[in-house]
Design a protein around this motif. Structure first.
Motif, mmCIF file in Angstrom:
data_model
loop_
_atom_site.group_PDB
_atom_site.id
_atom_site.type_symbol
_atom_site.label_atom_id
_atom_site.label_comp_id
_atom_site.label_asym_id
_atom_site.label_seq_id
_atom_site.Cartn_x
_atom_site.Cartn_y
_atom_site.Cartn_z
ATOM 1 N N ARG A 82 0.759 -1.007 0.040
ATOM 2 C CA ARG A 82 -0.032 0.017 -0.045
ATOM 3 C C ARG A 82 1.253 0.679 -0.167
ATOM 4 O O ARG A 82 0.841 2.177 -0.763
ATOM 5 C CB ARG A 82 -0.893 -0.196 1.046
ATOM 6 N N LEU A 83 2.021 1.213 0.955
ATOM 7 C CA LEU A 83 2.832 2.362 0.772
ATOM 8 C C LEU A 83 3.321 2.252 -0.403
ATOM 9 O O LEU A 83 4.548 3.149 -0.383
ATOM 10 C CB LEU A 83 3.296 2.273 2.407
ATOM 11 N N LYS A 115 0.073 6.725 6.482
ATOM 12 C CA LYS A 115 -1.070 5.648 5.720
ATOM 13 C C LYS A 115 -2.573 6.843 6.236
ATOM 14 O O LYS A 115 -3.739 6.929 5.018
ATOM 15 C CB LYS A 115 -1.995 4.784 6.404
ATOM 16 N N MET A 116 -2.219 7.326 7.284
ATOM 17 C CA MET A 116 -3.572 8.730 8.003
ATOM 18 C C MET A 116 -3.497 9.775 6.888
ATOM 19 O O MET A 116 -4.599 10.011 6.377
ATOM 20 C CB MET A 116 -3.421 8.436 9.217
ATOM 21 N N MET A 117 -2.049 10.154 6.300
ATOM 22 C CA MET A 117 -2.291 11.593 6.209
ATOM 23 C C MET A 117 -1.706 11.399 4.655
ATOM 24 O O MET A 117 -2.068 11.882 3.559
ATOM 25 C CB MET A 117 -0.637 12.135 6.190
ATOM 26 N N GLY A 118 -2.429 9.720 3.791
ATOM 27 C CA GLY A 118 -2.608 9.625 2.682
ATOM 28 C C GLY A 118 -1.302 9.785 1.286
ATOM 29 O O GLY A 118 -1.230 9.653 -0.022
ATOM 30 N N TRP A 119 -0.083 9.776 2.350
ATOM 31 C CA TRP A 119 1.121 9.519 1.342
ATOM 32 C C TRP A 119 1.579 7.947 1.215
ATOM 33 O O TRP A 119 1.460 6.886 2.164
ATOM 34 C CB TRP A 119 2.416 9.915 2.058
ATOM 35 N N ARG A 120 2.356 8.067 0.023
ATOM 36 C CA ARG A 120 3.255 6.916 0.035
ATOM 37 C C ARG A 120 4.518 7.011 -1.411
ATOM 38 O O ARG A 120 4.966 7.439 -1.478
ATOM 39 C CB ARG A 120 2.474 5.813 -1.746
ATOM 40 N N TYR A 159 3.453 17.466 -2.416
ATOM 41 C CA TYR A 159 2.041 17.616 -1.583
ATOM 42 C C TYR A 159 0.635 17.383 -2.314
ATOM 43 O O TYR A 159 -0.129 17.027 -2.504
ATOM 44 C CB TYR A 159 1.577 18.439 -0.663
ATOM 45 N N LYS A 192 1.283 14.071 -3.299
ATOM 46 C CA LYS A 192 1.324 13.028 -1.779
ATOM 47 C C LYS A 192 2.359 12.017 -1.782
ATOM 48 O O LYS A 192 2.344 11.165 -1.784
ATOM 49 C CB LYS A 192 -0.272 12.262 -1.616
ATOM 50 N N GLN A 193 3.601 12.084 -2.745
ATOM 51 C CA GLN A 193 4.498 11.209 -2.585
ATOM 52 C C GLN A 193 5.712 11.660 -2.432
ATOM 53 O O GLN A 193 6.241 12.611 -1.964
ATOM 54 C CB GLN A 193 4.857 11.112 -3.908
#
Length: 209
Positions: free
Chosen positions: A4-5, A31-36, A159, A162-163
């Motif tokens: 997922r990340l 994960k909570m912040m939506g980053w990968r 941002y 989100k990477q």
């Protein structure tokens, strides 16, 4: 978790710390912040990591979450005022070194010598040196990398996408402005938390900003 990340696999040569809990904690925050993650992590046992653009306190939160998730042992500079209780001891444990900006030149020399003498060391730096807009980034990290003969590994927090973007790694030559231009050019494609605070102007060789 890893799928997922898109968490990269780190080389055995990279300095490590932490445990399963800290790894889980870092992953949970990301994960909570939506980053990968995007890209491969450098395999060098010693390197200077630049993290940019730096326009928000959230950059620090994301950076620590990344280090925890990767179980990466890092060293980083911070304003000396951050190292007072109650959070000072925790920041030191995470790899923080207090710095007074008026004595930055001495710190550059000391850190370069420390990297020369270390078997493994990952130094993380935000080239802007502040969350505010600056027209020309600080060059201490280039001098550290050049003197210690270690690469600068570029890491970007985008941002918009989100990477957390890894790479490339650059070995640094004598021409500071040329090297800064190479790094500016890379980060121009990255969107900061507050884009209006970003200044990555490529300056023709031989001119000054």
């Amino acid at each position: 978790m890893g799928n997922r990340l898109n968490t990269p696999i780190l080389s055995a040569d990279i300095p490590r710390m932490g445990n399963k809990f800290s790894c889980w904690l870092g992953a949970s925050v990301l994960k909570m912040m939506g980053w990968r993650f995007c890209g491969e992590f450098s395999r060098h046992a010693k390197m200077v990591i630049t993290i940019a653009p730096h326009t928000s306190n959230w950059d620090f939160v994301i950076g620590i979450a990344v280090a925890l998730n990767l179980r990466l042992k890092i060293t980083f500079f911070g304003k000396h005022s951050l190292f007072t209780p109650p959070f000072g001891p925790l920041i030191r444990r995470l790899g923080g070194i207090p710095v007074e900006r008026s004595k930055a030149h001495g710190v550059v020399e000391q850190m370069a010598d420390a990297m020369l003498n270390a078997d493994k060391m990952v130094l993380c730096i935000t080239p802007e040196g502040t969350r505010s807009r600056v027209e020309c980034w600080k060059t201490g990290f280039l001098h550290i990398a050049h003197k210690a003969d270690v690469p600068v590994f570029l890491v970007a927090f985008d941002y918009k996408k989100k990477q957390i973007e890894f790479g490339p790694s650059l070995f640094i030559g004598d021409d500071t402005q040329y090297e800064l231009n190479r790094i500016y050019t890379h980060y121009q494609a990255v969107q900061a938390k507050f884009p209006d605070k970003v200044a990555t102007h490529v300056v023709p060789t031989g001119e000054k900003d």
